[in-house]
Design an enzyme around this catalytic site. Structure first.
Site, PDB file in Angstrom:
ATOM      1  N   SER A 248       0.815  -1.216   0.000  1.00 29.82           N
ATOM      2  CA  SER A 248       0.000   0.000   0.000  1.00 29.82           C
ATOM      3  C   SER A 248       0.850   1.268   0.000  1.00 29.82           C
ATOM      4  CB  SER A 248      -0.901  -0.002   1.243  1.00 29.82           C
ATOM      5  OG  SER A 248      -1.518   1.251   1.407  1.00 29.82           O
TER       6      SER A 248
ATOM      7  N   TYR B  56      -2.162   5.736  -4.939  1.00 34.26           N
ATOM      8  CA  TYR B  56      -3.243   6.720  -4.905  1.00 34.26           C
ATOM      9  C   TYR B  56      -2.740   7.945  -5.652  1.00 34.26           C
ATOM     10  CZ  TYR B  56      -5.730   4.426  -0.963  1.00 34.26           C
ATOM     11  OH  TYR B  56      -6.436   3.573  -0.163  1.00 34.26           O
TER      12      TYR B  56
ATOM     13  N   THR C 281      -5.801   2.741  -6.989  1.00 32.69           N
ATOM     14  CA  THR C 281      -7.078   2.656  -6.263  1.00 32.69           C
ATOM     15  C   THR C 281      -7.904   3.899  -6.555  1.00 32.69           C
ATOM     16  OG1 THR C 281      -6.118   1.284  -4.548  1.00 32.69           O
ATOM     17  CG2 THR C 281      -8.107   2.481  -3.957  1.00 32.69           C
TER      18      THR C 281
ATOM     19  N   LYS D 236      -8.108  -0.445  -9.495  1.00 26.50           N
ATOM     20  CA  LYS D 236      -8.704  -1.145  -8.349  1.00 26.50           C
ATOM     21  C   LYS D 236      -9.867  -0.328  -7.795  1.00 26.50           C
ATOM     22  CE  LYS D 236      -7.444  -2.927  -3.759  1.00 26.50           C
ATOM     23  NZ  LYS D 236      -8.095  -2.059  -2.791  1.00 26.50           N
TER      24      LYS D 236
ATOM     25  N   HIS E 237     -13.298  -1.878  -1.856  1.00 24.11           N
ATOM     26  CA  HIS E 237     -12.393  -1.538  -0.764  1.00 24.11           C
ATOM     27  C   HIS E 237     -12.768  -2.299   0.524  1.00 24.11           C
ATOM     28  CE1 HIS E 237      -9.196   1.664  -0.361  1.00 24.11           C
ATOM     29  NE2 HIS E 237      -9.215   1.204   0.876  1.00 24.11           N
TER      30      HIS E 237
HETATM   31  C1  LIG Z   1      -7.433  -2.769   7.236  1.00 20.55           C
HETATM   32  C2  LIG Z   1      -7.532  -2.559   5.763  1.00 20.55           C
HETATM   33  C3  LIG Z   1      -6.705  -1.614   5.154  1.00 20.55           C
HETATM   34  C4  LIG Z   1      -6.787  -1.408   3.769  1.00 20.55           C
HETATM   35  N1  LIG Z   1      -5.929  -0.519   3.177  1.00 20.55           N
HETATM   36  C5  LIG Z   1      -5.977  -0.347   1.819  1.00 20.55           C
HETATM   37  C6  LIG Z   1      -5.069   0.530   1.175  1.00 20.55           C
HETATM   38  O1  LIG Z   1      -4.208   1.139   1.792  1.00 20.55           O
HETATM   39  N2  LIG Z   1      -5.200   0.675  -0.159  1.00 20.55           N
HETATM   40  C7  LIG Z   1      -6.126  -0.010  -0.909  1.00 20.55           C
HETATM   41  O2  LIG Z   1      -6.213   0.146  -2.118  1.00 20.55           O
HETATM   42  N3  LIG Z   1      -6.987  -0.860  -0.307  1.00 20.55           N
HETATM   43  C8  LIG Z   1      -6.918  -1.055   1.026  1.00 20.55           C
HETATM   44  N4  LIG Z   1      -7.784  -1.926   1.628  1.00 20.55           N
HETATM   45  C9  LIG Z   1      -8.712  -2.709   0.783  1.00 20.55           C
HETATM   46  C10 LIG Z   1      -8.056  -4.010   0.338  1.00 20.55           C
HETATM   47  O3  LIG Z   1      -7.035  -3.793  -0.603  1.00 20.55           O
HETATM   48  C11 LIG Z   1      -9.092  -4.943  -0.296  1.00 20.55           C
HETATM   49  O4  LIG Z   1      -9.702  -4.259  -1.343  1.00 20.55           O
HETATM   50  C12 LIG Z   1     -10.139  -5.399   0.710  1.00 20.55           C
HETATM   51  O5  LIG Z   1      -9.523  -5.806   1.904  1.00 20.55           O
HETATM   52  C13 LIG Z   1     -10.933  -6.557   0.117  1.00 20.55           C
HETATM   53  O6  LIG Z   1     -11.910  -7.003   1.004  1.00 20.55           O
HETATM   54  P1  LIG Z   1     -11.685  -8.227   2.013  1.00 20.55           P
HETATM   55  O7  LIG Z   1     -10.965  -7.683   3.195  1.00 20.55           O
HETATM   56  O8  LIG Z   1     -13.051  -8.693   2.296  1.00 20.55           O
HETATM   57  O9  LIG Z   1     -10.863  -9.262   1.301  1.00 20.55           O
HETATM   58  C14 LIG Z   1      -7.726  -2.141   3.000  1.00 20.55           C
HETATM   59  C15 LIG Z   1      -8.553  -3.078   3.623  1.00 20.55           C
HETATM   60  C16 LIG Z   1      -8.465  -3.292   4.986  1.00 20.55           C
HETATM   61  C17 LIG Z   1      -9.351  -4.334   5.621  1.00 20.55           C
END
Ligand SMILES: Cc1cc2nc3c(=O)[nH]c(=O)nc-3n(C[C@H](O)[C@H](O)[C@H](O)COP(=O)(O)O)c2cc1C
Length: 382
Positions: free
Chosen positions: A109, A132, A158, A255, A279
């Site tokens: 990330s 981002y 994203t 994404k 997300h």
């Molecule tokens: C704690 C947490 C932090 C996340 N941080 C980011 C991030 O920094 N950038 C991003 O594109 N997606 C982020 N996401 C989304 C994840 O990349 C992913 O899309 C998401 O976890 C998918 O859903 P799932 O947890 O049910 O597998 C985050 C998700 C969680 C749970």
């Protein structure tokens, strides 16, 4: 709960709840508003059933798939997630090691806590950098250059986070980065002494990719909402995405796409892949779940762009359903985050092993020798 008693993602979730302070557990676990999208993203898989075929001489299963111009050993990968050092002192290093061992792609990330450069040194795993578009275009372009320099395999831009989702659990728990000791959080930190000591005495928390550019990267306390709302460019456009693709010049995913119209635009601007994602239910609540969006998107752009189903996956059968419907691969965050929070590298290793074993067993029971054998004939919607 002990690590050896964790047999599925639900178990890792229970372990994480026990092992880390509640503001952090809820930050991982929670979604936006009423968490409708968060729940639906997993429930959607229950709306269809698998139709196995039998007596297929099943000796071996090949789980490999091709995405981003590479052969991947497994049809899923670790989505990029922010601030892993807060959940466990190993942070992104844990994922990097497991990913190398398992031949998995690892997401990194922009709001990560181990630098692009360090990760390039410590793992040979294929790496996907999550970008981002910041208000500071200089920072955005520097990130692309650093990722190029570090030989990452792909970038995912994203696009669903131009403002922060309304994550009310974080408001109730007072979640900030770095964590702030308040009267409300004190009890939670005191009752998790192992996490607290590791947080204080192990490697310092920092937002490693952006610390040299912005104050939130340092130890100034801020909320994730503040970071997103201060730093992200809300007027970001398809033109910006196209520019980023050209600047990078390699495999590139968008994404956060859930509509057919946007999937078509991603094809038009030359993206390699789309990650169908909301997300993890943390942005627009009530938005369609990735699995519900998948079929129409595959029908519209399948074969023209790689399609990754991101989110909601908690079981091997969820991956099999998505691949049967036409996804090229799947990805997820919580599938490894609970395990990271609960037991660091060992936890992530066990979570990935369990998912891999589930997939092999399920493919055997489906009578499918390889991912290519999965098709819509293997599922039926109710
Ligand atoms: C704690 C947490 C932090 C996340 N941080 C980011 C991030 O920094 N950038 C991003 O594109 N997606 C982020 N996401 C989304 C994840 O990349 C992913 O899309 C998401 O976890 C998918 O859903 P799932 O947890 O049910 O597998 C985050 C998700 C969680 C749970």
């Amino acid at each position: 709960m002990r690590l050896k008693d964790c047999h599925n993602i639900g178990d890792f979730r229970k372990l994480a709840r026990q092992r880390i302070p509640s503001p952090l557990f809820n930050y991982i676990d929670g979604g936006s508003d009423d968490e409708l999208t968060l729940r639906r993203s997993t429930q959607a898989f229950d709306d269809c059933d698998l139709i196995p075929n039998v007596l297929n001489e099943m000796n071996e299963v090949d789980l490999s798939t091709h995405i981003f111009g590479q052969k991947m050993k497994l049809p899923f990968f670790l989505s990029p997630t922010a601030m892993q050092r807060l959940f466990h002192h190993d942070g992104e290093r844990a994922l990097a090691k497991v990913a190398e061992r398992e031949g998995l792609m690892v997401g990194v990330s922009t709001i990560g806590t181990v630098s692009i450069e360090e990760l390039a040194k410590i793992t040979k795993a294929p790496k996907l950098f999550q970008l981002y578009i910041h208000k500071d275009k200089g920072l955005t372009y520097d990130l692309i250059n650093r990722v190029k320099e570090a030989n990452f395999s792909a970038i995912a831009l994203t696009v669903d986070t131009i403002v922060a989702g309304n994550r009310e659990r974080d408001l109730y728990t007072g979640m900030t980065t770095p964590p702030k000791l308040t009267l409300r959080s004190l009890l939670s930190f005191m009752t998790h002494p192992e996490w607290t000591l590791n947080y204080i005495f192990r490697k310092k928390f920092e937002l490693a990719q952006v610390k040299d550019y912005i104050k939130q990267g340092t130890d100034i306390t801020s909320s994730v909402v503040d970071y997103i709302n201060d730093q992200m460019e809300p007027s970001v456009s398809w033109k910006d995405a196209e520019d980023a693709i050209k600047r990078w010049g390699g495999p590139f995913a968008i994404k956060g796409i859930v509509s057919v119209a946007d999937a078509k635009k991603a094809v038009d601007i030359g993206a390699t892949a789309i990650m169908i994602s909301n997300h993890g239910g943390r942005q627009l609540d009530g938005s369609i779940s990735p699995f519900d969006a998948l079929k129409d998107i595959v029908d519209a752009v399948g074969g023209k762009i790689e399609i990754i189903l991101d989110g909601g996956i908690r079981r091997g059968t969820h991956i099999i359903k998505a691949l049967s419907l036409g996804a090229n691969a799947c990805s997820g965050g919580r599938m490894y985050l609970y395990a990271l929070a609960g037991a660091g590298e060992k936890g992530v290793q066990r979570a990935v092993t369990k998912l891999r074993e589930e997939l092999i067993r399920d493919m055997m029971l489906m009578g499918c020798k390889s991912i290519k054998d999965l098709s819509r004939k293997n599922i039926k919607f109710r």
